[in-house]
Write a protein that holds these residues in place. Structure first.
Motif, PDB file in Angstrom:
ATOM      1  N   ASP A 101       0.519  -0.458  -7.540  1.00  0.00           N
ATOM      2  CA  ASP A 101       0.269   0.927  -7.923  1.00  0.00           C
ATOM      3  C   ASP A 101       0.064   1.731  -6.634  1.00  0.00           C
ATOM      4  N   ILE A 102       1.087   2.484  -6.241  1.00  0.00           N
ATOM      5  CA  ILE A 102       1.033   3.190  -4.951  1.00  0.00           C
ATOM      6  C   ILE A 102      -0.099   4.224  -4.925  1.00  0.00           C
ATOM      7  N   GLY A 103      -0.373   4.818  -6.087  1.00  0.00           N
ATOM      8  CA  GLY A 103      -1.462   5.797  -6.156  1.00  0.00           C
ATOM      9  C   GLY A 103      -2.794   5.135  -5.832  1.00  0.00           C
ATOM     10  N   PHE A 104      -3.009   3.951  -6.402  1.00  0.00           N
ATOM     11  CA  PHE A 104      -4.265   3.234  -6.152  1.00  0.00           C
ATOM     12  C   PHE A 104      -4.333   2.733  -4.703  1.00  0.00           C
ATOM     13  N   MET A 105      -3.154   2.383  -4.152  1.00  0.00           N
ATOM     14  CA  MET A 105      -3.132   1.931  -2.749  1.00  0.00           C
ATOM     15  C   MET A 105      -3.624   3.054  -1.816  1.00  0.00           C
ATOM     16  N   HIS A 106      -3.173   4.270  -2.091  1.00  0.00           N
ATOM     17  CA  HIS A 106      -3.615   5.404  -1.261  1.00  0.00           C
ATOM     18  C   HIS A 106      -5.090   5.694  -1.485  1.00  0.00           C
ATOM     19  N   LYS A 107      -5.535   5.527  -2.740  1.00  0.00           N
ATOM     20  CA  LYS A 107      -6.945   5.779  -3.050  1.00  0.00           C
ATOM     21  C   LYS A 107      -7.837   4.770  -2.296  1.00  0.00           C
ATOM     22  N   MET A 108      -7.351   3.519  -2.264  1.00  0.00           N
ATOM     23  CA  MET A 108      -8.111   2.465  -1.569  1.00  0.00           C
ATOM     24  C   MET A 108      -8.247   2.791  -0.078  1.00  0.00           C
TER      25      MET A 108
END
Ligand SMILES: NC(=O)c1ccc[n+]([C@@H]2O[C@H](COP(=O)([O-])OP(=O)(O)OC[C@H]3O[C@@H](n4cnc5c(N)ncnc54)[C@H](OP(=O)(O)O)[C@@H]3O)[C@@H](O)[C@H]2O)c1
Length: 254
Positions: A101-108
């Motif tokens: 999940d690229i969105g979650f990767m950026h959030k992390m």
């Protein structure tokens, strides 16, 4: 810091796991605490049950620099000084091996690394004005080397290790002590998400004891459990070609 007794310590990421256990340990050693994380109710409940008096709950999202700065100045008003800031906040997901999940990767990245940047940029000027202070960042042995299927979490922890090493020397002239926490596996809501074997796992209160001791020591790195971190440190020393050979075997087993 020679002892935690009488110190004013800001623990960020204190609403569960290692941070919650650390709050209990530091309070039992006589420190006065400011506890932060996003979950207000969880923090209030933890503060209510700590030994000692004067502890405060300061909910904040570390990805919001303005909110962090307001929180820091509120804490500074309540405590005469802040002796130490311990940054434990992080998010993690046991990602599907193929679909990320690229969105979650950026959030992390934003929380685990951006949060550390925000905390340091907020607290360093306060410590400079005070004339001293301590910044403790939490990495992981997962950041020592690129582990198969470890991304993006391992990359965020590698960034923390690198950042702490830079800060250690940069902030020495300001009388700011920088330390790095490198845990192996610790039983917390974060590791509860994992469905793979976690060797030599320890309990959060044992991790908390090691951290509480470590912040009063002269060592830069606080790592535990020692048998596991010794293995991970050995992997770190291997030449890349040999590490990749071992890493391919690790991947096959997953
Ligand atoms: N457990 C292990 O085996 C292990 C191993 C190596 C390293 N670590 C590191 O140890 C630290 C503590 O992890 P843990 O295992 O105790 O996990 P945890 O129980 O999930 O704790 C994470 C903490 O971070 C807070 N947090 C998350 N996002 C935040 C945000 N945007 N702003 C403010 N606070 C936020 C969470 O509170 P809210 O949800 O209330 O915000 C919680 O208090 C982390 O840095 C983790 O990477 C853990």
């Amino acid at each position: 810091m020679s002892s935690n007794k009488g110190k004013h310590i800001w623990v960020i990421g204190a609403s569960s796991g290692i941070g919650e256990a650390l709050a209990q340990e530091l309070a039992s050693q006589g420190a006065t605490l400011a506890l932060s994380a996003r979950r207000k109710d969880a923090l209030q409940n933890i503060v209510k049950n700590l030994s000692g008096t004067g502890h405060i709950s300061c909910p904040v999202d570390v990805s919001d620099i303005n909110a962090l700065q307001t929180t820091a100045s509120d804490i500074k008003k309540k405590f005469e000084r802040i002796d130490s800031v311990i940054f434990l906040a992080a998010i993690y997901s046991a990602h599907d091996k193929k679909k990320k999940d690229i969105g979650f990767m950026h959030k992390m990245l934003n929380v685990n690394v951006g949060g550390a940047f925000n905390v340091v940029e907020t607290i360093a000027p306060i410590f400079e004005t005070q004339g001293s202070g301590q910044i403790v960042l939490c990495g992981s042995v997962a950041g020592y080397r690129g582990l198969p299927y470890g991304q993006p979490y391992c990359a965020t922890k590698a960034a923390i290790i690198n950042y702490a090493e830079s800060l250690k020397i940069e902030l020495e002239p300001e009388n700011i002590d920088v330390k790095l926490i490198s845990p192996g596996f610790v039983r917390t809501p974060l590791t509860d998400k994992n469905d793979f074997p976690m060797p030599m796992m320890i309990e959060a209160n044992d991790a908390a004891k090691a951290i509480a001791r470590g912040i009063t020591s002269g060592a830069f790195e606080i790592h535990f459990p020692k048998k596991f971190t010794f293995i991970m440190k050995t992997l770190r020393l291997l030449p890349t070609w040999l590490y990749f050979k071992i890493s391919r075997q690790m991947k096959k087993k997953q």
